[in-house]
Design a protein around this motif. Structure first.
Motif, PDB file in Angstrom:
ATOM      1  N   LEU A  75      -8.608 -75.915 -20.220  1.00  0.00           N
ATOM      2  CA  LEU A  75      -8.267 -74.761 -19.401  1.00  0.00           C
ATOM      3  C   LEU A  75      -7.900 -73.560 -20.259  1.00  0.00           C
ATOM      4  O   LEU A  75      -8.274 -72.424 -19.943  1.00  0.00           O
ATOM      5  CB  LEU A  75      -7.117 -75.105 -18.451  1.00  0.00           C
ATOM      6  N   GLU A  76      -7.196 -73.800 -21.343  1.00  0.00           N
ATOM      7  CA  GLU A  76      -6.817 -72.710 -22.233  1.00  0.00           C
ATOM      8  C   GLU A  76      -8.052 -72.075 -22.873  1.00  0.00           C
ATOM      9  O   GLU A  76      -8.185 -70.850 -22.927  1.00  0.00           O
ATOM     10  CB  GLU A  76      -5.870 -73.215 -23.315  1.00  0.00           C
TER      11      GLU A  76
ATOM     12  N   TRP B 140     -11.158 -72.160 -21.731  1.00  0.00           N
ATOM     13  CA  TRP B 140     -11.922 -71.455 -20.682  1.00  0.00           C
ATOM     14  C   TRP B 140     -11.284 -70.100 -20.406  1.00  0.00           C
ATOM     15  O   TRP B 140     -11.978 -69.095 -20.254  1.00  0.00           O
ATOM     16  CB  TRP B 140     -11.976 -72.254 -19.399  1.00  0.00           C
ATOM     17  N   GLY B 141      -9.970 -70.073 -20.325  1.00  0.00           N
ATOM     18  CA  GLY B 141      -9.259 -68.823 -20.076  1.00  0.00           C
ATOM     19  C   GLY B 141      -9.452 -67.814 -21.192  1.00  0.00           C
ATOM     20  O   GLY B 141      -9.608 -66.610 -20.948  1.00  0.00           O
TER      21      GLY B 141
ATOM     22  N   ALA C 196     -12.876 -66.269 -20.804  1.00  0.00           N
ATOM     23  CA  ALA C 196     -12.864 -65.277 -19.729  1.00  0.00           C
ATOM     24  C   ALA C 196     -12.129 -64.017 -20.175  1.00  0.00           C
ATOM     25  O   ALA C 196     -12.579 -62.893 -19.906  1.00  0.00           O
ATOM     26  CB  ALA C 196     -12.210 -65.859 -18.474  1.00  0.00           C
ATOM     27  N   LEU C 197     -11.029 -64.174 -20.883  1.00  0.00           N
ATOM     28  CA  LEU C 197     -10.268 -63.035 -21.373  1.00  0.00           C
ATOM     29  C   LEU C 197     -11.090 -62.212 -22.365  1.00  0.00           C
ATOM     30  O   LEU C 197     -11.072 -60.983 -22.341  1.00  0.00           O
ATOM     31  CB  LEU C 197      -8.968 -63.520 -22.024  1.00  0.00           C
TER      32      LEU C 197
ATOM     33  N   VAL D  32     -10.810 -62.021 -15.334  1.00  0.00           N
ATOM     34  CA  VAL D  32      -9.610 -62.774 -14.989  1.00  0.00           C
ATOM     35  C   VAL D  32      -9.983 -64.193 -14.584  1.00  0.00           C
ATOM     36  O   VAL D  32      -9.264 -65.146 -14.875  1.00  0.00           O
ATOM     37  CB  VAL D  32      -8.846 -62.080 -13.837  1.00  0.00           C
TER      38      VAL D  32
ATOM     39  N   VAL E  38     -12.401 -67.654 -14.436  1.00  0.00           N
ATOM     40  CA  VAL E  38     -13.278 -68.464 -15.277  1.00  0.00           C
ATOM     41  C   VAL E  38     -14.597 -68.676 -14.541  1.00  0.00           C
ATOM     42  O   VAL E  38     -14.614 -68.963 -13.348  1.00  0.00           O
ATOM     43  CB  VAL E  38     -12.606 -69.821 -15.593  1.00  0.00           C
TER      44      VAL E  38
ATOM     45  N   ASP F 166     -18.375 -69.796 -19.002  1.00  0.00           N
ATOM     46  CA  ASP F 166     -17.255 -70.101 -19.901  1.00  0.00           C
ATOM     47  C   ASP F 166     -17.169 -71.597 -20.165  1.00  0.00           C
ATOM     48  O   ASP F 166     -16.956 -72.031 -21.295  1.00  0.00           O
ATOM     49  CB  ASP F 166     -15.941 -69.594 -19.306  1.00  0.00           C
TER      50      ASP F 166
END
Length: 64
Positions: A33-34, A36-37, A40-41, A46, A48, A52
């Motif tokens: 999750l980190e 993927w975030g 996206a960042l 904002v 995903v 990604d």
């Protein structure tokens, strides 16, 4: 859910082993999750997207 998994797989071992598996799964999912975030960042988004997820999967395979 984990009790059903233990019964299905025949894992009647100590509860500490199940807790270790649970923590390992949580750590792996949080790392995904980190990443993927961060993808996206980097794209200045904002949310995903599937791209990604694909990128992280590709990078993890190449990293070994």
């Amino acid at each position: 859910m984990f009790r059903a998994l233990r019964v299905y797989m025949g894992l009647y071992g100590p509860a500490a082993a199940v807790a270790a598996l649970r923590e390992g799964c949580e750590a792996h999912l949080l790392a995904l999750l980190e990443e993927w975030g961060l993808c996206a960042l980097h794209a200045k988004r904002v949310a995903v997207r599937a791209a990604d997820v694909s990128l992280v999967k590709c990078l993890r395979v190449k990293r070994g």
